[in-house]
Design a protein around this motif. Structure first.
Motif, PDB file in Angstrom:
ATOM      1  N   LYS A 108      -5.113   5.844   1.609  1.00 32.61           N
ATOM      2  CA  LYS A 108      -5.213   4.719   0.651  1.00 32.61           C
ATOM      3  C   LYS A 108      -4.694   3.588   1.315  1.00 32.61           C
ATOM      4  N   ILE A 109      -3.455   3.993   2.051  1.00 33.14           N
ATOM      5  CA  ILE A 109      -2.914   2.598   2.863  1.00 33.14           C
ATOM      6  C   ILE A 109      -3.889   2.013   3.686  1.00 33.14           C
ATOM      7  N   SER A 152      -5.132  -0.556  -5.658  1.00 35.40           N
ATOM      8  CA  SER A 152      -4.382   0.532  -5.384  1.00 35.40           C
ATOM      9  C   SER A 152      -4.879   1.825  -5.898  1.00 35.40           C
ATOM     10  N   GLU A 153      -4.846   1.391  -7.373  1.00 38.30           N
ATOM     11  CA  GLU A 153      -5.291   2.531  -8.275  1.00 38.30           C
ATOM     12  C   GLU A 153      -6.868   2.932  -8.116  1.00 38.30           C
ATOM     13  N   ILE A 154      -7.850   1.972  -7.969  1.00 36.12           N
ATOM     14  CA  ILE A 154      -9.037   2.147  -7.908  1.00 36.12           C
ATOM     15  C   ILE A 154      -9.291   3.064  -6.521  1.00 36.12           C
ATOM     16  N   ILE A 155      -8.490   2.630  -5.671  1.00 38.90           N
ATOM     17  CA  ILE A 155      -8.887   3.221  -4.314  1.00 38.90           C
ATOM     18  C   ILE A 155      -8.171   4.888  -4.355  1.00 38.90           C
ATOM     19  N   ASN A 156      -7.110   4.939  -5.125  1.00 39.11           N
ATOM     20  CA  ASN A 156      -6.711   6.284  -5.618  1.00 39.11           C
ATOM     21  C   ASN A 156      -7.473   7.226  -6.158  1.00 39.11           C
ATOM     22  N   ASP A 157      -8.069   6.612  -7.183  1.00 35.01           N
ATOM     23  CA  ASP A 157      -9.132   7.462  -7.838  1.00 35.01           C
ATOM     24  C   ASP A 157     -10.573   7.718  -7.117  1.00 35.01           C
ATOM     25  N   LYS A 182     -10.618   3.245 -14.767  1.00 30.58           N
ATOM     26  CA  LYS A 182      -9.974   4.370 -14.401  1.00 30.58           C
ATOM     27  C   LYS A 182     -10.794   5.696 -14.282  1.00 30.58           C
ATOM     28  N   ILE A 183     -12.029   5.708 -14.834  1.00 33.53           N
ATOM     29  CA  ILE A 183     -13.068   6.985 -14.637  1.00 33.53           C
ATOM     30  C   ILE A 183     -14.336   6.375 -13.721  1.00 33.53           C
ATOM     31  N   LEU A 184     -14.385   5.476 -13.522  1.00 33.68           N
ATOM     32  CA  LEU A 184     -15.886   4.998 -12.914  1.00 33.68           C
ATOM     33  C   LEU A 184     -15.989   5.594 -11.571  1.00 33.68           C
ATOM     34  N   PRO A 185     -14.849   5.803 -10.780  1.00 32.91           N
ATOM     35  CA  PRO A 185     -14.908   6.736  -9.622  1.00 32.91           C
ATOM     36  C   PRO A 185     -15.439   8.058  -9.679  1.00 32.91           C
TER      37      PRO A 185
END
Length: 263
Positions: A108-109, A152-157, A182-185
């Motif tokens: 992610k980073i 950050s959250e989108i990449i995590n997902d 939150k669920i699209l990924p």
């Protein structure tokens, strides 16, 4: 000592004095989640991804599905209150926050660093609005806000979606809040892998809804014949295969104390 040995810890002295009991409890719970990691093991036929509130309201439906399919539950943003309820209804349910590991964080980073240079986005030009500088500025600011607050959250997902789908190998992904970010990924990854994606209607939809409200799932289950008829007049919903059913979130008792049959 904990810092020198690279041990995870939290310094409660740094928490603002004005913090409420609820916010403190939420912070403590988030740190506990980091310590209590979950492991993905075993495959399933159906993966249900929904927020805690929807999962609790869908208990009867999920109970019936479990009689036919091997079902796994994946959720997120669990509070102390919903954690107790979920534990009773769905023992062994999975939380997104408990599935992240060090490898995910490193990836992610790296991704954030590659897209985080706003100097590139700040030069964005769109021919359609080249004579409307205020519109261009609005779009640039929107992109910057997404990068700063949501990336950050989108990449995590997106990283976790690959891990979840490859480990659990579901044949069907059932969601309730498509097209929530939150669920699209997970929907995108499932569609990419040939996994059937189904979204249950979770709120009101209208014939004038913009394309941003259109589910990305292959199948969209509406609450009623009327809803399906209304959305069939929305050109943006043409790509979605709509199926008529009823709401799993509402029970409407009739005079005889029976459930109302939806058309």
């Amino acid at each position: 000592m904990a810092r020198s040995r690279n041990i995870r810890f939290v310094n409660f002295k740094n928490i603002p004095s004005r913090a409420t009991v609820r916010s403190l409890a939420g912070q403590v719970l988030s740190y506990i989640r980091l310590l209590k990691k979950q492991d993905l093991s075993g495959e399933c036929e159906m993966l249900i991804l929904a927020n805690p509130r929807n999962l609790i309201m869908m208990f009867d439906l999920i109970k019936n599905l479990r009689n036919t399919f091997n079902v796994r539950i994946l959720t997120y943003n669990v509070t102390l209150e919903t954690k107790r309820k979920l534990g009773l209804l769905y023992p062994g349910y999975l939380e997104k926050e408990k599935l992240f590991n060090l490898n995910t964080k490193v990836k992610k980073i790296r991704i954030q660093r590659s897209v985080g240079n706003f100097n590139k986005w700040n030069k964005l030009q769109i021919d359609k609005y080249k004579k409307q500088p205020l519109v261009i500025k609005l779009i640039r600011n929107k992109i910057k806000r997404i990068i700063d607050e949501e990336s950050s959250e989108i990449i995590n997902d997106y990283l976790l979606a690959q891990k979840v789908m490859s480990k659990l190998k579901p044949k069907v992904l059932l969601t309730t809040t498509d097209p929530d970010t939150k669920i699209l990924p997970y929907i995108d990854k499932a569609n990419e892998l040939g996994i059937k994606t189904v979204n249950l209607q979770h709120g009101a939809f209208f014939s004038i809804d913009p394309p941003s409200n259109v589910p990305e799932s292959q199948y969209f289950i509406t609450w009623s014949k009327l809803t399906k008829l209304i959305l069939s007049k929305n050109k943006y919903f043409n790509k979605v295969r709509m199926l008529q059913w009823q709401s799993p979130f509402h029970s409407l008792p009739s005079q005889t104390n029976r459930r109302v049959k939806h058309d």
